[in-house]
Design a protein around this motif. Sequence first.
Motif, mmCIF file in Angstrom:
data_model
loop_
_atom_site.group_PDB
_atom_site.id
_atom_site.type_symbol
_atom_site.label_atom_id
_atom_site.label_comp_id
_atom_site.label_asym_id
_atom_site.label_seq_id
_atom_site.Cartn_x
_atom_site.Cartn_y
_atom_site.Cartn_z
ATOM 1 N N ARG A 298 9.141 1.982 -7.593
ATOM 2 C CA ARG A 298 9.684 2.163 -8.944
ATOM 3 C C ARG A 298 8.574 2.143 -10.001
ATOM 4 O O ARG A 298 8.529 2.983 -10.909
ATOM 5 N N GLU A 299 7.654 1.206 -9.880
ATOM 6 C CA GLU A 299 6.573 1.094 -10.852
ATOM 7 C C GLU A 299 5.593 2.268 -10.747
ATOM 8 O O GLU A 299 5.075 2.740 -11.758
ATOM 9 N N ALA A 300 5.343 2.758 -9.535
ATOM 10 C CA ALA A 300 4.471 3.925 -9.377
ATOM 11 C C ALA A 300 5.093 5.141 -10.058
ATOM 12 O O ALA A 300 4.400 5.897 -10.758
ATOM 13 N N LEU A 301 6.384 5.328 -9.881
ATOM 14 C CA LEU A 301 7.081 6.432 -10.547
ATOM 15 C C LEU A 301 7.030 6.264 -12.062
ATOM 16 O O LEU A 301 6.775 7.228 -12.801
ATOM 17 N N ARG A 302 7.236 5.049 -12.543
ATOM 18 C CA ARG A 302 7.196 4.764 -13.980
ATOM 19 C C ARG A 302 5.817 5.077 -14.566
ATOM 20 O O ARG A 302 5.696 5.555 -15.692
ATOM 21 N N ASP A 303 4.779 4.843 -13.768
ATOM 22 C CA ASP A 303 3.412 5.076 -14.227
ATOM 23 C C ASP A 303 2.962 6.524 -14.079
ATOM 24 O O ASP A 303 1.800 6.841 -14.317
ATOM 25 N N GLY A 304 3.880 7.411 -13.648
ATOM 26 C CA GLY A 304 3.574 8.835 -13.618
ATOM 27 C C GLY A 304 3.132 9.393 -12.276
ATOM 28 O O GLY A 304 2.797 10.572 -12.179
ATOM 29 N N THR B 48 5.067 6.775 -1.401
ATOM 30 C CA THR B 48 5.565 6.415 -0.079
ATOM 31 C C THR B 48 4.885 5.124 0.360
ATOM 32 O O THR B 48 3.650 5.039 0.349
ATOM 33 N N VAL B 49 5.675 4.134 0.732
ATOM 34 C CA VAL B 49 5.119 2.857 1.184
ATOM 35 C C VAL B 49 4.525 3.038 2.581
ATOM 36 O O VAL B 49 5.190 3.522 3.496
ATOM 37 N N THR C 55 -4.220 6.689 -2.870
ATOM 38 C CA THR C 55 -3.699 5.464 -2.265
ATOM 39 C C THR C 55 -3.645 4.408 -3.353
ATOM 40 O O THR C 55 -4.606 4.231 -4.099
ATOM 41 N N ILE C 56 -2.506 3.740 -3.447
ATOM 42 C CA ILE C 56 -2.297 2.699 -4.458
ATOM 43 C C ILE C 56 -2.142 1.361 -3.746
ATOM 44 O O ILE C 56 -1.409 1.255 -2.764
ATOM 45 N N LEU C 57 -2.820 0.365 -4.261
ATOM 46 C CA LEU C 57 -2.675 -1.000 -3.759
ATOM 47 C C LEU C 57 -1.982 -1.790 -4.868
ATOM 48 O O LEU C 57 -2.539 -1.966 -5.952
ATOM 49 N N ALA C 58 -0.758 -2.241 -4.616
ATOM 50 C CA ALA C 58 0.034 -2.936 -5.634
ATOM 51 C C ALA C 58 0.277 -4.379 -5.217
ATOM 52 O O ALA C 58 0.557 -4.663 -4.051
ATOM 53 N N PHE C 59 0.163 -5.272 -6.180
ATOM 54 C CA PHE C 59 0.499 -6.675 -5.968
ATOM 55 C C PHE C 59 1.824 -6.919 -6.673
ATOM 56 O O PHE C 59 1.943 -6.687 -7.876
ATOM 57 N N THR D 239 0.857 -1.184 0.000
ATOM 58 C CA THR D 239 0.000 0.000 0.000
ATOM 59 C C THR D 239 0.888 1.228 0.000
ATOM 60 O O THR D 239 1.801 1.343 0.823
ATOM 61 N N LEU D 240 0.633 2.133 -0.961
ATOM 62 C CA LEU D 240 1.433 3.353 -1.090
ATOM 63 C C LEU D 240 0.525 4.582 -1.087
ATOM 64 O O LEU D 240 -0.614 4.512 -1.541
ATOM 65 N N ASP D 241 1.057 5.687 -0.610
ATOM 66 C CA ASP D 241 0.475 7.013 -0.838
ATOM 67 C C ASP D 241 1.264 7.620 -1.977
ATOM 68 O O ASP D 241 2.483 7.447 -2.049
ATOM 69 N N ALA D 242 0.583 8.342 -2.867
ATOM 70 C CA ALA D 242 1.270 8.991 -3.982
ATOM 71 C C ALA D 242 0.453 10.191 -4.437
ATOM 72 O O ALA D 242 -0.673 10.404 -3.991
ATOM 73 N N GLN D 243 1.036 10.968 -5.319
ATOM 74 C CA GLN D 243 0.378 12.140 -5.894
ATOM 75 C C GLN D 243 0.190 11.912 -7.393
ATOM 76 O O GLN D 243 1.058 11.357 -8.055
ATOM 77 N N GLU D 244 -0.951 12.370 -7.899
ATOM 78 C CA GLU D 244 -1.192 12.370 -9.338
ATOM 79 C C GLU D 244 -1.972 13.640 -9.660
ATOM 80 O O GLU D 244 -3.069 13.854 -9.128
ATOM 81 N N ALA D 245 -1.384 14.492 -10.491
ATOM 82 C CA ALA D 245 -2.005 15.761 -10.879
ATOM 83 C C ALA D 245 -2.414 16.575 -9.647
ATOM 84 O O ALA D 245 -3.487 17.159 -9.596
ATOM 85 N N GLY D 246 -1.543 16.561 -8.628
ATOM 86 C CA GLY D 246 -1.789 17.362 -7.434
ATOM 87 C C GLY D 246 -2.762 16.775 -6.432
ATOM 88 O O GLY D 246 -3.062 17.385 -5.413
#
Length: 69
Positions: A42-48, A53-54, A23-27, A12-19
């Motif tokens: 790394r993949e969250a950054l690659r996806d924009g 933050t984990v 919350t992202i749930l990654a498998f 589970t990550l917190d991230a920003q997209e367009a301000g």
Amino acid sequence: MDAAPVGIFVVTLDAQEAGKGLTILAFVRAQEESEASEIAVREALRDGFSQPTVLRAAEVIDAGAMPGD
């Protein structure tokens, strides 16, 4: 329940997209939790996404809970 680890982590990550905060749930397939966390970031950054933050990560321990694919 099959208690054998399957090498898949839920991260589970917190991230920003367009301000906006998201919350992202990654498998993630990995050997250990730290590797899974690094891959998820790394993949969250690659996806924009920015500033990923984990929050937490845990390995799936019930193989029967995972789909075959």
